[in-house]
Design an enzyme around this catalytic site. Structure first.
Site, PDB file in Angstrom:
ATOM      1  N   ASP A  73      51.911   5.032  47.646  1.00 30.39           N
ATOM      2  CA  ASP A  73      53.157   5.815  47.747  1.00 30.39           C
ATOM      3  C   ASP A  73      54.267   5.129  48.559  1.00 30.39           C
ATOM      4  O   ASP A  73      54.166   5.013  49.788  1.00 30.39           O
ATOM      5  CB  ASP A  73      52.903   7.193  48.360  1.00 30.39           C
ATOM      6  CG  ASP A  73      51.876   8.024  47.583  1.00 30.39           C
ATOM      7  OD1 ASP A  73      50.974   7.418  46.953  1.00 30.39           O
ATOM      8  OD2 ASP A  73      51.963   9.256  47.621  1.00 30.39           O
ATOM      9  N   GLU A 100      56.376   8.518  44.124  1.00 29.42           N
ATOM     10  CA  GLU A 100      56.724   9.952  44.248  1.00 29.42           C
ATOM     11  C   GLU A 100      57.503  10.286  45.522  1.00 29.42           C
ATOM     12  O   GLU A 100      58.047  11.377  45.635  1.00 29.42           O
ATOM     13  CB  GLU A 100      55.470  10.832  44.157  1.00 29.42           C
ATOM     14  CG  GLU A 100      54.589  10.742  45.381  1.00 29.42           C
ATOM     15  CD  GLU A 100      53.952  12.069  45.764  1.00 29.42           C
ATOM     16  OE1 GLU A 100      54.013  13.037  45.007  1.00 29.42           O
ATOM     17  OE2 GLU A 100      53.372  12.109  46.870  1.00 29.42           O
ATOM     18  N   ASN A 101      57.545   9.356  46.484  1.00 29.22           N
ATOM     19  CA  ASN A 101      58.305   9.599  47.721  1.00 29.22           C
ATOM     20  C   ASN A 101      59.448   8.600  47.903  1.00 29.22           C
ATOM     21  O   ASN A 101      59.962   8.436  49.013  1.00 29.22           O
ATOM     22  CB  ASN A 101      57.383   9.495  48.940  1.00 29.22           C
ATOM     23  CG  ASN A 101      56.165  10.369  48.842  1.00 29.22           C
ATOM     24  OD1 ASN A 101      55.079   9.900  48.504  1.00 29.22           O
ATOM     25  ND2 ASN A 101      56.335  11.649  49.109  1.00 29.22           N
ATOM     26  N   ASN A 119      52.803  15.161  42.932  1.00 28.56           N
ATOM     27  CA  ASN A 119      53.266  16.541  43.129  1.00 28.56           C
ATOM     28  C   ASN A 119      54.774  16.646  43.380  1.00 28.56           C
ATOM     29  O   ASN A 119      55.357  17.699  43.183  1.00 28.56           O
ATOM     30  CB  ASN A 119      52.484  17.217  44.263  1.00 28.56           C
ATOM     31  CG  ASN A 119      52.451  16.403  45.532  1.00 28.56           C
ATOM     32  OD1 ASN A 119      52.077  15.234  45.523  1.00 28.56           O
ATOM     33  ND2 ASN A 119      52.869  16.996  46.628  1.00 28.56           N
ATOM     34  N   HIS A 120      55.426  15.569  43.810  1.00 27.59           N
ATOM     35  CA  HIS A 120      56.878  15.630  44.061  1.00 27.59           C
ATOM     36  C   HIS A 120      57.722  15.143  42.879  1.00 27.59           C
ATOM     37  O   HIS A 120      58.923  14.910  43.027  1.00 27.59           O
ATOM     38  CB  HIS A 120      57.233  14.808  45.308  1.00 27.59           C
ATOM     39  CG  HIS A 120      56.634  15.337  46.564  1.00 27.59           C
ATOM     40  ND1 HIS A 120      56.777  16.646  46.956  1.00 27.59           N
ATOM     41  CD2 HIS A 120      55.868  14.745  47.514  1.00 27.59           C
ATOM     42  CE1 HIS A 120      56.126  16.837  48.098  1.00 27.59           C
ATOM     43  NE2 HIS A 120      55.556  15.698  48.453  1.00 27.59           N
ATOM     44  N   HIS A 178      46.286  11.249  41.694  1.00 29.81           N
ATOM     45  CA  HIS A 178      47.092  11.719  42.825  1.00 29.81           C
ATOM     46  C   HIS A 178      46.523  13.055  43.294  1.00 29.81           C
ATOM     47  O   HIS A 178      46.749  14.092  42.659  1.00 29.81           O
ATOM     48  CB  HIS A 178      48.549  11.852  42.376  1.00 29.81           C
ATOM     49  CG  HIS A 178      49.499  11.979  43.503  1.00 29.81           C
ATOM     50  ND1 HIS A 178      49.941  10.904  44.224  1.00 29.81           N
ATOM     51  CD2 HIS A 178      50.064  13.068  44.070  1.00 29.81           C
ATOM     52  CE1 HIS A 178      50.765  11.319  45.168  1.00 29.81           C
ATOM     53  NE2 HIS A 178      50.845  12.642  45.109  1.00 29.81           N
ATOM     54  N   HIS A 209      48.263   9.963  47.368  1.00 29.70           N
ATOM     55  CA  HIS A 209      48.791  11.239  47.873  1.00 29.70           C
ATOM     56  C   HIS A 209      48.595  11.477  49.372  1.00 29.70           C
ATOM     57  O   HIS A 209      49.492  11.990  50.012  1.00 29.70           O
ATOM     58  CB  HIS A 209      48.251  12.470  47.117  1.00 29.70           C
ATOM     59  CG  HIS A 209      48.678  13.774  47.731  1.00 29.70           C
ATOM     60  ND1 HIS A 209      49.979  14.227  47.652  1.00 29.70           N
ATOM     61  CD2 HIS A 209      48.007  14.707  48.464  1.00 29.70           C
ATOM     62  CE1 HIS A 209      50.074  15.397  48.296  1.00 29.70           C
ATOM     63  NE2 HIS A 209      48.896  15.702  48.801  1.00 29.70           N
ATOM     64  N   HIS A 234      48.514   9.399  51.797  1.00 29.76           N
ATOM     65  CA  HIS A 234      49.290   8.419  52.567  1.00 29.76           C
ATOM     66  C   HIS A 234      48.453   7.710  53.641  1.00 29.76           C
ATOM     67  O   HIS A 234      48.999   6.980  54.469  1.00 29.76           O
ATOM     68  CB  HIS A 234      50.533   9.059  53.216  1.00 29.76           C
ATOM     69  CG  HIS A 234      51.583   9.475  52.229  1.00 29.76           C
ATOM     70  ND1 HIS A 234      52.880   9.746  52.582  1.00 29.76           N
ATOM     71  CD2 HIS A 234      51.519   9.651  50.889  1.00 29.76           C
ATOM     72  CE1 HIS A 234      53.579  10.092  51.497  1.00 29.76           C
ATOM     73  NE2 HIS A 234      52.762  10.040  50.472  1.00 29.76           N
TER      74      HIS A 234
HETATM   75 FE   LIG Z   1      53.079  10.813  48.484  1.00 29.36          FE
HETATM   76 FE   LIG Z   2      51.805  13.560  46.764  1.00 28.04          FE
END
Ligand SMILES: [Fe+2]
Ligand SMILES: [Fe+2]
Length: 259
Positions: free
Chosen positions: A9, A40-41, A68-69, A150, A175, A177
């Protein structure tokens, strides 16, 4: 011989800066063929917009996976339908924008990528361990297949690793991190790690400025979250393969950017 670098990520501007600083050197040093990154981040710590996606592609990332983001920023919704090499989890609802699989080619070799979302504490449309069979059919002809699962729960990721052992080149988790210490090639030849970790500021709390995160935990009051820029590291794994659809090794690449 093919090698795949998977980058955990990428968090905010700091994460993108790490990729910019380290990827060219790693590509040469490790003789990387394919680069896949979870993005995703990438935009300010949550979600991604076409701007950050294009930046990562320009830096040499072949495929971006999400989680999820995914839908945090509206601008990315139509982009997910338009750009074939950015994926959202394959087990999201059919009605949600984007796709969950793709195949990319480089120097005569092909890599299929599948993105999945866990089901525990995550909103996914269908069970990852069921939908993955359909997703794998979409990348069937590829020389190698990498699955980014994820997920929050380590159990779901470990179960998926075993379920796919011998059927894909690699199953990597994202996910949380935080990188896990269980990278290995499973008996059937599938490279596996429960979580690759995060590419961004190690001086924060999974990417957020640590004083803000600590304050929220101590006061139970909402507060703005900014991405940390302290102590930037890359968290990635390198998967080497000499046989079609199988891995020889998986090695963690955990490095700070040079001063
Ligand atoms: Fe993430
Ligand atoms: Fe995530």
């Amino acid at each position: 011989m093919t090698s795949i670098l998977f980058i955990g990520d990428v968090v905010g501007r700091t994460g993108r800066r790490v990729v910019r600083r380290l990827l060219p050197g790693l590509r040469e040093e490790l003789e990387v063929a394919f680069v896949v990154a979870n993005g995703e981040n990438a935009a300010g710590g949550i979600g991604i917009t076409p701007k950050e996606a294009e930046e990562l592609f320009a830096l040499g990332v072949d495929v971006i996976t999400l989680g999820n983001h995914t839908y945090r920023h509206r601008e990315v919704w139509p982009y997910l339908d338009r750009q074939p090499n950015i994926l959202r989890p394959a087990n999201f609802l059919r009605t949600q924008p984007g796709r969950g699989t793709c195949v990319v080619e480089r120097d005569g070799a092909s890599l299929g990528v599948v993105n999945l979302s866990g089901n525990l504490y995550m909103q996914a449309g269908s069970p990852a361990l069921v939908t993955v069979d359909d997703a794998l059919r979409e990348v069937e002809g590829a020389d190698h297949v990498l699955v980014d699962m994820h997920a929050e729960a380590t159990s779901e990721k470990v179960a998926l690793g075993w379920y796919l052992d011998g059927r894909v080149t690699a199953v990597v988790g994202t996910h949380t991190h935080v990188p896990t210490a269980d990278a290995r090639v499973l008996p059937g030849g599938t490279a596996y790690i429960t979580d690759v970790g995060m590419t961004g500021a190690r001086g924060g709390v999974i990417g957020v400025r640590r004083e803000q995160s600590i304050a929220v935990m101590r006061t139970h009051m909402p507060m703005r979250y900014d991405s940390s820029d302290e102590d930037p590291w890359i968290n990635a794994v390198l998967i080497r393969c000499s046989q079609r659809g199988r891995a020889d090794s998986i090695e963690q690449i955990l490095r700070p950017i040079p001063e």
